[in-house]
Design an enzyme around this catalytic site. Structure first.
Site, PDB file in Angstrom:
ATOM      1  N   VAL A  67       0.821  -1.230   0.000  1.00  0.00           N
ATOM      2  CA  VAL A  67       0.000   0.000   0.000  1.00  0.00           C
ATOM      3  C   VAL A  67       0.848   1.269   0.000  1.00  0.00           C
ATOM      4  O   VAL A  67       0.336   2.351  -0.293  1.00  0.00           O
ATOM      5  CB  VAL A  67      -0.994   0.058   1.198  1.00  0.00           C
ATOM      6  CG1 VAL A  67      -2.078  -0.985   1.067  1.00  0.00           C
ATOM      7  CG2 VAL A  67      -0.283  -0.011   2.538  1.00  0.00           C
ATOM      8  N   SER A 150      -7.798   3.882  15.491  1.00  0.00           N
ATOM      9  CA  SER A 150      -7.546   3.149  16.742  1.00  0.00           C
ATOM     10  C   SER A 150      -7.871   4.018  17.942  1.00  0.00           C
ATOM     11  O   SER A 150      -7.716   5.242  17.890  1.00  0.00           O
ATOM     12  CB  SER A 150      -6.074   2.744  16.814  1.00  0.00           C
ATOM     13  OG  SER A 150      -5.776   2.229  18.090  1.00  0.00           O
ATOM     14  N   TYR A 163       2.550   5.301  16.403  1.00  0.00           N
ATOM     15  CA  TYR A 163       1.324   4.616  15.960  1.00  0.00           C
ATOM     16  C   TYR A 163       0.112   5.524  16.206  1.00  0.00           C
ATOM     17  O   TYR A 163      -0.722   5.730  15.321  1.00  0.00           O
ATOM     18  CB  TYR A 163       1.178   3.300  16.722  1.00  0.00           C
ATOM     19  CG  TYR A 163      -0.076   2.511  16.397  1.00  0.00           C
ATOM     20  CD1 TYR A 163      -0.206   1.842  15.183  1.00  0.00           C
ATOM     21  CD2 TYR A 163      -1.127   2.424  17.314  1.00  0.00           C
ATOM     22  CE1 TYR A 163      -1.352   1.106  14.894  1.00  0.00           C
ATOM     23  CE2 TYR A 163      -2.272   1.690  17.033  1.00  0.00           C
ATOM     24  CZ  TYR A 163      -2.378   1.039  15.820  1.00  0.00           C
ATOM     25  OH  TYR A 163      -3.520   0.315  15.528  1.00  0.00           O
ATOM     26  N   SER A 166      -0.062   8.394  13.799  1.00  0.00           N
ATOM     27  CA  SER A 166      -0.453   7.992  12.431  1.00  0.00           C
ATOM     28  C   SER A 166      -1.967   7.755  12.351  1.00  0.00           C
ATOM     29  O   SER A 166      -2.612   8.101  11.354  1.00  0.00           O
ATOM     30  CB  SER A 166       0.311   6.734  12.003  1.00  0.00           C
ATOM     31  OG  SER A 166      -0.090   5.601  12.761  1.00  0.00           O
ATOM     32  N   LYS A 167      -2.542   7.197  13.414  1.00  0.00           N
ATOM     33  CA  LYS A 167      -3.985   6.936  13.418  1.00  0.00           C
ATOM     34  C   LYS A 167      -4.768   8.230  13.636  1.00  0.00           C
ATOM     35  O   LYS A 167      -5.834   8.442  13.045  1.00  0.00           O
ATOM     36  CB  LYS A 167      -4.334   5.909  14.502  1.00  0.00           C
ATOM     37  CG  LYS A 167      -3.797   4.507  14.207  1.00  0.00           C
ATOM     38  CD  LYS A 167      -4.432   3.914  12.964  1.00  0.00           C
ATOM     39  CE  LYS A 167      -4.087   2.450  12.759  1.00  0.00           C
ATOM     40  NZ  LYS A 167      -4.735   1.857  11.574  1.00  0.00           N
TER      41      LYS A 167
END
Ligand SMILES: NC(=O)c1ccc[n+]([C@@H]2O[C@H](COP(=O)([O-])OP(=O)(O)OC[C@H]3O[C@@H](n4cnc5c(N)ncnc54)[C@H](OP(=O)(O)O)[C@@H]3O)[C@@H](O)[C@H]2O)c1
Length: 255
Positions: A67, A150, A163, A166-167
């Site tokens: 991706v 998330s 993380y 990014s979410k």
């Protein structure tokens, strides 16, 4: 009057699911096929893609690409467009950005490469997918995009700044794009799972897992199917007047 089961159908169109070879992605493909959609299942693991094709025969078209490879993503969308014209899978009416990675690291030891990697997979790639999918959906003035974000992006978590960022970036894009695309009939929503029992979370020690479970009001961790059924709701006409929202699927996490 239609019954609830009749209105949660995705018949007559197709849905692209990235991360289809993962635990949550596979459950999403299953629910989408059961709701009547033709599915383009994207992942990098040929064996797992073959298993999906075998399970659902002609309802699933496999797409093997990374991706984060912009050219490969464009090629995948060309394939989707061509495939729609050649066979009767119906127009692309759904996109589920489910591919994701989670790397834990404290700020003091995190590397820029680690940060960029998570931003690439979890934010930039879904953004490119939304851009290309919305062009196809705009032709029919109809579409629904569901981003898997998330609860870490909403609430934060120790050692998960990259993380979570990014979410949270994807959540931000979801809310703005919902406003931008509403006029052309495209809805954009997100689902924020809590702790779901999958490959991504299997490395958690039993004690850490028990601590998390204890803070969930429903006293159990999530299952891939819990997330998948919420995705189908947001893809379907059942949620026709809902856009720009983040739906927690977490059994009510009490931080
Ligand atoms: N499990 C949880 O507790 C939880 C909680 C909140 C949010 N989420 C989110 O839910 C989504 C699915 O997670 P999961 O738990 O099902 O994890 P998983 O089983 O590890 O699946 C991850 C999926 O992402 C794909 N993927 C990763 N990097 C990719 C890349 N560069 N190109 C193409 N595909 C790539 C993998 O494909 P290949 O294996 O074929 O490479 C796999 O299909 C993720 O976005 C995750 O952040 C999970």
């Amino acid at each position: 009057m239609t019954s609830p089961s009749e209105s949660i159908v995705l018949k007559g169109g197709s849905v692209l699911v990235t991360g289809a070879t993962g635990d949550i992605g596979r459950a999403i493909v299953t629910e989408c096929v059961q709701a009547g959609a033709a599915v383009f299942a994207a992942g990098r693991n040929d064996e797992k893609l073959d298993a999906l094709v075998h399970q659902f025969e002609k309802r699933v078209t496999p797409l093997n690409y990374d991706v984060t490879d912009e050219k490969a993503v464009k090629e995948a969308f060309r394939h989707i467009q061509k495939h729609q014209n050649q066979s009767n899978v119906g127009p692309l009416m759904g996109l589920v950005n489910c591919a994701g990675i989670m790397e834990e690291a404290a700020l003091s030891v995190n590397t820029m490469d680690g940060l960029k990697n998570q931003l690439n997979v979890n934010f930039l790639a879904p953004y490119q997918h939304m851009q290309l999918a919305s062009r196809l959906m705009a032709r029919h003035r109809h579409g629904s995009i569901v981003n898997i974000v998330s609860q870490v992006g909403e609430l934060g978590a120790n050692g998960m700044s990259a993380y979570g960022a990014s979410k949270a970036a994807l959540t931000g894009a979801t809310k703005s794009l919902a406003k931008e695309l509403a006029a052309i009939g495209i809805r954009v929503n997100a689902i924020a799972p809590g702790f779901v029992d999958t490959e991504l979370t299997r490395h958690f020690e039993p004690e850490a897992r028990a601590k998390i479970e204890d803070r969930i009001a429903m006293k159990r961790v999530g299952r891939a199917g819990d997330v998948a059924r919420a995705v189908v709701f947001l893809l379907s006409r059942q949620s026709a007047y809902t856009t720009g929202h983040v739906l927690p699927v977490d059994g009510l996490f009490c931080p």
